[in-house]
Design a protein around this motif. Structure first.
Motif, PDB file in Angstrom:
ATOM      1  N   ALA A 141      -5.226  -8.671 -17.698  1.00 31.96           N
ATOM      2  CA  ALA A 141      -4.627  -9.193 -16.389  1.00 31.96           C
ATOM      3  C   ALA A 141      -3.908  -8.708 -15.794  1.00 31.96           C
ATOM      4  CB  ALA A 141      -4.085 -10.786 -16.951  1.00 31.96           C
ATOM      5  N   THR A 142      -2.631  -7.975 -16.527  1.00 29.88           N
ATOM      6  CA  THR A 142      -1.592  -7.250 -15.838  1.00 29.88           C
ATOM      7  C   THR A 142      -2.317  -5.803 -15.375  1.00 29.88           C
ATOM      8  OG1 THR A 142      -0.018  -8.051 -17.504  1.00 29.88           O
ATOM      9  CG2 THR A 142       0.752  -6.355 -16.192  1.00 29.88           C
ATOM     10  N   ALA A 143      -3.113  -5.087 -15.957  1.00 29.55           N
ATOM     11  CA  ALA A 143      -3.618  -4.105 -15.200  1.00 29.55           C
ATOM     12  C   ALA A 143      -4.456  -4.400 -14.060  1.00 29.55           C
ATOM     13  CB  ALA A 143      -4.736  -3.204 -16.392  1.00 29.55           C
ATOM     14  N   LEU A 144      -5.467  -5.550 -14.233  1.00 28.31           N
ATOM     15  CA  LEU A 144      -5.998  -5.959 -12.889  1.00 28.31           C
ATOM     16  C   LEU A 144      -5.215  -6.112 -11.808  1.00 28.31           C
ATOM     17  CD1 LEU A 144      -8.962  -7.787 -14.457  1.00 28.31           C
ATOM     18  CD2 LEU A 144      -9.187  -5.663 -13.223  1.00 28.31           C
ATOM     19  N   PHE A 145      -4.127  -6.898 -12.111  1.00 27.83           N
ATOM     20  CA  PHE A 145      -3.029  -7.172 -11.142  1.00 27.83           C
ATOM     21  C   PHE A 145      -2.454  -6.083 -10.310  1.00 27.83           C
ATOM     22  CE2 PHE A 145       1.117  -9.686 -10.654  1.00 27.83           C
ATOM     23  CZ  PHE A 145       0.964  -9.804  -9.296  1.00 27.83           C
ATOM     24  N   ALA A 146      -1.882  -5.041 -11.369  1.00 22.31           N
ATOM     25  CA  ALA A 146      -1.406  -3.891 -10.745  1.00 22.31           C
ATOM     26  C   ALA A 146      -2.502  -3.229  -9.803  1.00 22.31           C
ATOM     27  CB  ALA A 146      -1.003  -2.804 -11.719  1.00 22.31           C
ATOM     28  N   MET A 147      -3.669  -2.959 -10.275  1.00 27.95           N
ATOM     29  CA  MET A 147      -4.831  -2.306  -9.561  1.00 27.95           C
ATOM     30  C   MET A 147      -4.911  -3.039  -7.973  1.00 27.95           C
ATOM     31  SD  MET A 147      -8.548  -1.558 -10.546  1.00 27.95           S
ATOM     32  CE  MET A 147      -9.283  -3.372  -9.949  1.00 27.95           C
ATOM     33  N   GLN A 148      -5.004  -4.492  -8.371  1.00 30.13           N
ATOM     34  CA  GLN A 148      -5.086  -5.229  -6.937  1.00 30.13           C
ATOM     35  C   GLN A 148      -3.986  -5.041  -6.063  1.00 30.13           C
ATOM     36  OE1 GLN A 148      -7.455  -7.615  -5.998  1.00 30.13           O
ATOM     37  NE2 GLN A 148      -6.526  -9.655  -5.733  1.00 30.13           N
ATOM     38  N   TRP A 149      -2.737  -5.118  -6.704  1.00 30.72           N
ATOM     39  CA  TRP A 149      -1.478  -4.901  -5.551  1.00 30.72           C
ATOM     40  C   TRP A 149      -1.694  -3.674  -4.855  1.00 30.72           C
ATOM     41  CZ3 TRP A 149       2.499  -2.346  -4.201  1.00 30.72           C
ATOM     42  CH2 TRP A 149       3.509  -2.794  -3.198  1.00 30.72           C
ATOM     43  N   VAL A 150      -2.068  -2.611  -5.670  1.00 29.03           N
ATOM     44  CA  VAL A 150      -2.253  -1.370  -4.837  1.00 29.03           C
ATOM     45  C   VAL A 150      -3.166  -1.204  -4.024  1.00 29.03           C
ATOM     46  CG1 VAL A 150      -2.475   1.267  -5.379  1.00 29.03           C
ATOM     47  CG2 VAL A 150      -1.040  -0.174  -6.799  1.00 29.03           C
ATOM     48  N   VAL A 151      -4.307  -1.747  -4.227  1.00 31.31           N
ATOM     49  CA  VAL A 151      -5.682  -1.759  -3.368  1.00 31.31           C
ATOM     50  C   VAL A 151      -5.317  -2.512  -2.171  1.00 31.31           C
ATOM     51  CG1 VAL A 151      -7.858  -2.182  -3.040  1.00 31.31           C
ATOM     52  CG2 VAL A 151      -7.019  -0.803  -5.301  1.00 31.31           C
ATOM     53  N   GLY A 152      -4.435  -3.758  -2.469  1.00 29.80           N
ATOM     54  CA  GLY A 152      -4.266  -4.630  -1.396  1.00 29.80           C
ATOM     55  C   GLY A 152      -3.325  -4.098  -0.404  1.00 29.80           C
ATOM     56  N   MET A 153      -2.395  -3.394  -0.944  1.00 26.15           N
ATOM     57  CA  MET A 153      -1.340  -2.676  -0.214  1.00 26.15           C
ATOM     58  C   MET A 153      -1.976  -1.567   0.754  1.00 26.15           C
ATOM     59  SD  MET A 153       2.007  -2.320   0.331  1.00 26.15           S
ATOM     60  CE  MET A 153       3.015  -0.868   1.227  1.00 26.15           C
ATOM     61  N   ALA A 154      -2.665  -0.895   0.058  1.00 27.37           N
ATOM     62  CA  ALA A 154      -3.339   0.312   0.917  1.00 27.37           C
ATOM     63  C   ALA A 154      -4.279  -0.289   1.887  1.00 27.37           C
ATOM     64  CB  ALA A 154      -4.069   1.094  -0.104  1.00 27.37           C
ATOM     65  N   GLY A 155      -5.153  -1.381   1.643  1.00 27.75           N
ATOM     66  CA  GLY A 155      -6.219  -1.844   2.284  1.00 27.75           C
ATOM     67  C   GLY A 155      -5.773  -2.703   3.418  1.00 27.75           C
TER      68      GLY A 155
ATOM     69  N   LEU B 225      -2.127  -3.525   4.339  1.00 26.89           N
ATOM     70  CA  LEU B 225      -0.681  -3.354   4.861  1.00 26.89           C
ATOM     71  C   LEU B 225      -0.734  -1.887   5.533  1.00 26.89           C
ATOM     72  CD1 LEU B 225       1.826  -5.175   2.596  1.00 26.89           C
ATOM     73  CD2 LEU B 225       1.286  -5.556   5.280  1.00 26.89           C
ATOM     74  N   LEU B 226      -1.282  -1.126   5.233  1.00 26.15           N
ATOM     75  CA  LEU B 226      -1.167   0.416   5.958  1.00 26.15           C
ATOM     76  C   LEU B 226      -2.198   0.417   7.040  1.00 26.15           C
ATOM     77  CD1 LEU B 226      -1.738   3.002   3.017  1.00 26.15           C
ATOM     78  CD2 LEU B 226       0.257   2.208   3.801  1.00 26.15           C
ATOM     79  N   PRO B 227      -1.242   0.905   8.371  1.00 27.32           N
ATOM     80  CA  PRO B 227      -1.985   0.680   9.470  1.00 27.32           C
ATOM     81  C   PRO B 227      -3.327   1.584   9.747  1.00 27.32           C
ATOM     82  CG  PRO B 227       0.204   1.831   9.592  1.00 27.32           C
ATOM     83  CD  PRO B 227       0.119   1.405   8.150  1.00 27.32           C
ATOM     84  N   CYS B 228      -3.334   2.563   8.974  1.00 28.67           N
ATOM     85  CA  CYS B 228      -4.729   3.572   8.917  1.00 28.67           C
ATOM     86  C   CYS B 228      -5.921   2.840   8.280  1.00 28.67           C
ATOM     87  CB  CYS B 228      -4.350   4.859   8.344  1.00 28.67           C
ATOM     88  SG  CYS B 228      -3.799   4.773   6.705  1.00 28.67           S
ATOM     89  N   SER B 229      -5.847   1.814   7.606  1.00 24.10           N
ATOM     90  CA  SER B 229      -6.895   1.126   7.032  1.00 24.10           C
ATOM     91  C   SER B 229      -7.837   0.482   8.056  1.00 24.10           C
ATOM     92  CB  SER B 229      -6.423   0.338   5.803  1.00 24.10           C
ATOM     93  OG  SER B 229      -7.037  -0.790   5.935  1.00 24.10           O
TER      94      SER B 229
END
Lengths: 239, 239
Positions: free
Chosen positions: B125-139, B141-145
């Motif tokens: 759960a925690t590993a998937l959550f960390a991955m989800q947060w990073v991918v969510g942030m990049a996908g 919130l980053l204006p270049c996505s």
């Protein structure tokens, strides 16, 4: 077309994971836990995980997704409704026999019943399931039940169905975890991760994966049977 | 209007159940388990349930439903997106500190890590959550996505979000069950259902109820933010 293809991939995964769960729980309890009996011994207890995982998880999950199979959408809904009800009844019967196995085992060994969190969640899942089956039978299969009642019941039935699966997964995980702590002691303690522990843990992971696939199939609106036509709602009576 | 009213009832239930879970887990570990420390003792372990339930269940669930609040729908999405990301980051940090508490406690007591099914489900759960947060942030919130990537990611992000909550509920239930078996021995054994056992079991029931309400809010299509307008998808950049 792409959506249908993805459905069948998910459905294949659902069938494969379900089969793996049943094989896993049977192998664990017959090979590592010494097999089955109905004599108040730990061999009687072994029926409990086998019947709960087979009934309340695998058969239940497969019964829940029956309407989602696109192949059935062009056909009369009634036979599929009867199959849904029959699968759920079989699942409920296996679950109740699985509960009898553990209650009878506890009583034979003067162990109290229903004290652990595992048992509270598990008994709530089975009680809600029994209620859901009776209300579903009365609301969706009895010809006297009016269409307006069916329309009102349907979203509650679908939501409660998914919730019961979540409860049964939480009960399965806590139950397998508890059993492995009880069963693995000394040199073969759970903390040493012997092969039985790896098998039990893998069974838990498979159960969670199965539940996630079933809930994914249930949640996708594209995979819902496009029915609710008057004929579908007021199909020919059963009785 | 009726749908909005039902949403706010569910949301109130979500807030109330979440608060009850946090109070329950804090009272259990401070009052019955002797409080908190960071010294390798069982008092250090006590941080684990408190931080996991507060972070990976309650904050996570509240962070997940932020977009569903109808009051926010008329407003710019960006502040709510930032609030969603911030709540999830706080939830992730609490979860990681909660894991550190138990790893450090195990290491201090020469107990192996990550052997139980509870730990396998919790770490997943925690590993998937960390991955989800990073991918969510990049996908998201980053204006270049690009917008096409956001549209592709969104259903996966939503599904994985619900799945992580299901994992965290299964981990919580198995963890509380395991802890009560470990902690309650002798005259005050779990099977005698002393007041601590009733509190722990009730906490488990509250966690399941909280999870079901959050998943109900997430599943209702009427409560989804009616966005995906080009401005919403390509809002002003963060960086």
């Amino acid at each position: 077309m792409r959506s249908v293809l993805i459905f069948y991939l998910c459905y294949l995964l659902c069938l494969g994971l379900g089969l793996a769960c049943v094989v896993g729980v049977c192998v664990w309890n017959s090979w590592w836990r010494g097999g089955f009996a109905w004599d108040g011994s730990s061999h009687q207890f072994n029926w409990h995980p086998v019947l709960m995982v087979t009934g309340l998880v695998v058969l239940y999950g497969n019964g829940a997704v029956v309407y989602r199979i696109p192949l059935t959408w062009g056909q009369n809904k009634l036979p599929w409704k009867l199959l849904h009800a029959a699968l759920m009844l079989l699942s409920l019967i296996l679950s109740i026999v699985g509960l009898c196995a553990v209650f009878d085992f506890h009583n034979s060994n003067n162990t109290p019943n229903l004290y652990s969190l595992h048992s509270w969640i598990g008994i709530a899942a089975t009680a809600l399931f029994a209620m859901q089956w009776v209300v579903g039978m009365a609301g969706f299969l009895l010809p006297c039940s009016p269409i307006s009642l069916r329309e009102l019941l349907k979203p509650v039935h679908v939501w409660l169905g998914g919730s019961i699966l979540l409860l049964s997964i939480a009960a399965s995980i806590s139950g397998i975890n508890e059993k492995l702590f009880f069963a693995l002691k000394g040199n073969q303690s759970y903390a040493m991760l012997p092969s039985e522990a790896v098998l039990g843990n893998t069974l838990g992971v498979l159960i969670v994966a199965f539940g996630l696939v079933v809930l994914k199939i249930l949640a996708n609106s594209e995979w819902q049977r496009p029915d609710s036509s008057p004929e579908d709602l007021a199909y020919s009576p059963v009785l």
